[in-house]
Design a protein around this motif. Structure first.
Motif, short mmCIF file in Angstrom:
data_model
loop_
_atom_site.label_atom_id
_atom_site.label_comp_id
_atom_site.label_asym_id
_atom_site.label_seq_id
_atom_site.Cartn_x
_atom_site.Cartn_y
_atom_site.Cartn_z
N MET A 65 0.58 -11.62 6.20
CA MET A 65 1.68 -10.84 5.66
C MET A 65 1.27 -11.58 3.85
N VAL A 66 1.47 -10.28 2.64
CA VAL A 66 1.62 -11.00 1.33
C VAL A 66 2.39 -10.97 0.85
N ALA A 67 2.39 -11.70 -0.38
CA ALA A 67 3.71 -11.70 -1.21
C ALA A 67 2.68 -12.21 -3.13
N GLY A 68 3.61 -11.38 -3.74
CA GLY A 68 3.09 -11.72 -5.18
C GLY A 68 4.50 -11.54 -5.89
N HIS A 69 3.64 -12.69 -7.18
CA HIS A 69 4.92 -13.04 -8.20
C HIS A 69 5.19 -12.14 -8.79
N SER A 70 5.66 -11.24 -9.06
CA SER A 70 5.63 -10.52 -10.08
C SER A 70 5.00 -9.35 -10.47
N LEU A 71 4.22 -9.51 -11.47
CA LEU A 71 2.81 -8.41 -11.67
C LEU A 71 1.93 -8.82 -9.53
N GLY A 72 1.98 -10.19 -9.27
CA GLY A 72 1.14 -10.66 -8.57
C GLY A 72 1.44 -9.29 -7.06
N GLU A 73 2.61 -8.46 -7.29
CA GLU A 73 2.97 -8.14 -6.22
C GLU A 73 1.78 -6.88 -5.78
N PHE A 74 1.33 -6.40 -7.17
CA PHE A 74 0.17 -5.18 -7.68
C PHE A 74 -0.79 -6.12 -6.78
N SER A 75 -0.88 -7.22 -7.34
CA SER A 75 -2.55 -7.27 -6.61
C SER A 75 -2.39 -8.34 -4.56
N ALA A 76 -1.24 -8.75 -4.61
CA ALA A 76 -0.97 -8.02 -2.76
C ALA A 76 -0.70 -6.43 -2.64
N LEU A 77 -0.57 -5.66 -3.10
CA LEU A 77 -0.38 -4.33 -2.22
C LEU A 77 -2.74 -4.10 -2.10
N VAL A 78 -2.92 -4.52 -3.36
CA VAL A 78 -4.86 -3.85 -2.57
C VAL A 78 -4.57 -5.08 -1.61
N ALA A 79 -4.41 -6.18 -1.62
CA ALA A 79 -4.47 -7.15 -0.30
C ALA A 79 -4.20 -6.49 1.30
N ASN A 80 -3.20 -6.36 0.82
CA ASN A 80 -2.84 -5.47 2.13
C ASN A 80 -3.53 -3.36 2.82
N LYS A 81 -4.53 -2.95 1.34
CA LYS A 81 -4.15 -1.55 1.37
C LYS A 81 -3.69 -0.80 1.34
N VAL A 82 -2.45 -1.58 0.60
CA VAL A 82 -1.49 -0.04 -0.05
C VAL A 82 -2.47 1.08 -0.85
N LEU A 83 -2.86 0.01 -1.61
CA LEU A 83 -3.39 -0.04 -3.25
C LEU A 83 -5.09 -0.18 -3.14
N LYS A 84 -5.51 1.00 -3.70
CA LYS A 84 -6.76 1.02 -3.88
C LYS A 84 -7.29 -0.11 -5.71
N PHE A 85 -8.55 -0.72 -5.65
CA PHE A 85 -8.29 -1.51 -6.39
C PHE A 85 -8.49 -0.79 -7.77
N GLU A 86 -8.64 0.53 -8.05
CA GLU A 86 -8.75 1.50 -9.41
C GLU A 86 -7.39 1.84 -9.46
N ASP A 87 -6.97 2.17 -8.48
CA ASP A 87 -5.34 2.76 -9.03
C ASP A 87 -4.48 2.10 -8.96
N ALA A 88 -4.39 0.55 -8.52
CA ALA A 88 -3.80 -0.32 -9.18
C ALA A 88 -3.90 -1.24 -10.17
N LEU A 89 -5.21 -1.43 -10.57
CA LEU A 89 -6.12 -1.80 -11.96
C LEU A 89 -4.61 -0.40 -12.91
N ARG A 90 -5.11 0.74 -12.81
CA ARG A 90 -4.26 1.71 -13.59
C ARG A 90 -3.09 1.25 -14.04
N LEU A 91 -2.44 0.65 -12.51
CA LEU A 91 -1.01 0.81 -12.33
C LEU A 91 -0.59 -0.05 -13.42
N VAL A 92 -1.28 -1.32 -12.99
CA VAL A 92 -1.16 -2.99 -14.05
C VAL A 92 -1.06 -2.88 -14.89
N SER A 93 -2.10 -1.58 -15.83
CA SER A 93 -2.52 -1.66 -17.23
C SER A 93 -0.98 -0.73 -17.91
#
Length: 299
Positions: free
Chosen positions: A82-110
């Motif tokens: 299982m994964v979880a992230g605090h606020s912004l960390g939720e995007f990191s968690a979604l890369v870790a569990n393969k929901v988001l690709k690294f580059e897509d998540a980075l664009r969203l975070v930015s």
């Protein structure tokens, strides 16, 4: 069961991620890809910038995301239950569990960081840490402040909350919190009122960006900030990511639910050890650890 957890804003430090860049070719490639996607060399700011430069929301958020995700990528045995992230960390968690690709998540975070920075500029606002007061009392005091927006924004652990809102509203609430017996009511050096209704304009921008991003099937549940529940459905995950900007971060409740669902070891992936400290305060019996990367020779 292993729960991997990912920190949010506030965990940054100058020099973060440099050991990964120097020792792992995969990490170096990911950092260089990030420089290209962002259009500036964030690695220069992370590795050798100033505290002031690193504190800008548009830098802080992608920097913490990159450190967390790249560290997870080079781990020898990364198999989260299982994964979880605090606020912004939720995007990191979604890369870790393969929901988001690294580059897509980075664009969203930015995009999220820029939208939040814009929202902060629209109306001066702030946040404050409240220590040693019951959660319910904090919520009640926030609701009692007349003609101002002030809400409980982060439920970090029992007796440690962060409130968010207009500068006047937060100042008034802090005075009342102290009068009610809070050990501390401390205004935080942040750009604005994150996780409050004052982020509404950022929410609209993020919703549009999320609509245009591909979300994949999760390999394990993500416990999301807005409801502290496990999710694998990509549509629900997307909705919750948008709501997260104006809703409180239910970290205490998320950890409690993960423990109830069988998490015995919480591994923090990213800069610092803030989340490990919070987990121990929420459930003293939980085992916590920092993610340990393999030695460079093994990479």
């Amino acid at each position: 069961m292993k729960a991997y957890i990912f920190p949010g804003q506030g965990s940054q430090f100058v020099g973060m991620g440099k050991d990964l860049y120097d020792n792992f070719s995969q990490a170096k490639d990911m950092f260089e890809q990030a420089n290209e996607i962002l259009g500036f060399r964030i690695t220069d700011l992370m590795f050798s910038g100033t505290d002031e430069e690193l504190k800008q929301t548009k830098v802080t958020q992608p920097a913490i995301f990159l450190h967390s995700v790249i560290q997870a990528a080079v781990l020898a045995d990364f198999k989260p239950d299982m994964v979880a992230g605090h606020s912004l960390g939720e995007f990191s968690a979604l890369v870790a569990n393969k929901v988001l690709k690294f580059e897509d998540a980075l664009r969203l975070v930015s995009q999220r960081a820029l939208a939040m920075q814009k929202a902060c500029e629209l109306q001066p606002s702030t946040m404050a840490a409240i220590l040693g007061l019951d959660d319910e009392k904090v919520v009640d005091i926030c609701a009692s402040i007349p003609n101002e927006i002030v809400v409980a924004a982060n439920f970090n652990c029992p007796g440690q909350l962060v409130i968010s809102g207009s500068i006047k509203g937060v100042e008034m609430a802090c005075e009342q919190m102290k009068a009610a017996g809070a050990k501390r009511a401390l205004i935080l050096p942040v750009g604005g009122a994150f996780h409050s209704p004052l982020m509404k304009s950022a929410e609209q921008e993020l919703a549009l960006a999320i609509e245009n991003t591909e979300f994949n099937k999760a390999i394990c549940p993500v416990y999301q900030n807005v409801d502290a529940r496990p999710h694998i459905d990509s549509e629900v995950i997307q909705e919750n990511l948008v709501k997260q900007l104006t809703a409180p971060v239910l970290w205490t409740q998320s950890v409690q639910q993960m423990v109830a669902d069988g998490a015995s070891l919480f591994i923090e992936c990213g800069p610092g050890k803030v989340l490990q400290g919070l987990v121990k305060k929420i459930n003293k019996d939980s085992e916590v650890a920092s993610a340990v990367v393999p030695s460079p020779a093994a990479s």
